[in-house]
Design a protein around this motif. Structure first.
Motif, PDB file in Angstrom:
ATOM      1  N   SER A 235     -43.420  11.417 -28.268  1.00 63.11           N
ATOM      2  CA  SER A 235     -42.122  10.890 -28.684  1.00 63.11           C
ATOM      3  C   SER A 235     -41.012  11.218 -27.681  1.00 63.11           C
ATOM      4  O   SER A 235     -39.958  10.577 -27.691  1.00 63.11           O
ATOM      5  N   ALA A 236     -41.256  12.215 -26.835  1.00 62.87           N
ATOM      6  CA  ALA A 236     -40.238  12.669 -25.885  1.00 62.87           C
ATOM      7  C   ALA A 236     -40.499  12.195 -24.454  1.00 62.87           C
ATOM      8  O   ALA A 236     -39.567  12.206 -23.633  1.00 62.87           O
TER       9      ALA A 236
ATOM     10  N   ASP B 135     -34.504  10.248 -33.727  1.00 63.21           N
ATOM     11  CA  ASP B 135     -34.415  11.558 -33.075  1.00 63.21           C
ATOM     12  C   ASP B 135     -33.502  12.507 -33.844  1.00 63.21           C
ATOM     13  O   ASP B 135     -33.399  13.685 -33.471  1.00 63.21           O
TER      14      ASP B 135
ATOM     15  N   MET C 191     -31.661  14.916 -23.247  1.00 60.56           N
ATOM     16  CA  MET C 191     -32.195  13.837 -24.082  1.00 60.56           C
ATOM     17  C   MET C 191     -31.442  12.548 -23.771  1.00 60.56           C
ATOM     18  O   MET C 191     -30.226  12.483 -23.974  1.00 60.56           O
TER      19      MET C 191
ATOM     20  N   LEU D  70     -31.349   8.121 -26.776  1.00 58.83           N
ATOM     21  CA  LEU D  70     -31.568   8.663 -28.119  1.00 58.83           C
ATOM     22  C   LEU D  70     -31.594   7.558 -29.159  1.00 58.83           C
ATOM     23  O   LEU D  70     -30.893   6.534 -29.037  1.00 58.83           O
TER      24      LEU D  70
ATOM     25  N   VAL E 168     -41.611  19.425 -29.423  1.00 53.72           N
ATOM     26  CA  VAL E 168     -41.018  18.384 -28.605  1.00 53.72           C
ATOM     27  C   VAL E 168     -41.394  18.554 -27.132  1.00 53.72           C
ATOM     28  O   VAL E 168     -41.828  17.603 -26.471  1.00 53.72           O
TER      29      VAL E 168
END
Length: 112
Positions: free
Chosen positions: A62-63, A89, A82, A85, A48
């Motif tokens: 994706s992050a 996830d 994060m 979300l 991640v």
């Protein structure tokens, strides 16, 4: 012996935020890169984010733009903030110290 303990996981709604923490024992924290990985049910573990000892960061696609990795060397702790979300996830999130040491994971569940 190095131990890593994740905390901060839980249930959050779609669009919500969480901050994961990973506290490390031992004296090697500040000299090592720290990473966050995740594993969704039935899928392989995936990388991640990573932060170097000097604070340089890199993120999986994706992050990017939603997650922020940071570290506090005085507290031997790495964080993963994060935001925004999404249900995809949902996973167990693991921290990793250097190349060898893994935490036991923290479950993050994002409900739709």
């Amino acid at each position: 012996q190095v131990q890593l303990v994740e905390s901060g996981g839980g249930l959050v709604q779609d669009g919500g935020s969480l901050r994961l923490s990973c506290a490390a024992s031992g004296s090697i924290f500040s000299r090592n890169a720290m990473g966050w990985y995740r594993q969704a049910s039935g899928k392989q573990r995936e990388w991640v984010a990573i932060i170097t000892p000097d604070g340089d960061t890199n993120y999986a696609d994706s992050a990017k733009g939603r997650f922020t990795i940071s570290r506090d060397n005085a507290k031997n702790t790495v964080y993963l903030r994060m935001n925004s979300l999404k249900p995809k996830d949902t996973a167990v999130y693991y921290c990793k110290l250097g190349l060898l040491y893994w935490g036991k994971g923290a479950l993050v569940t994002v409900s739709s």
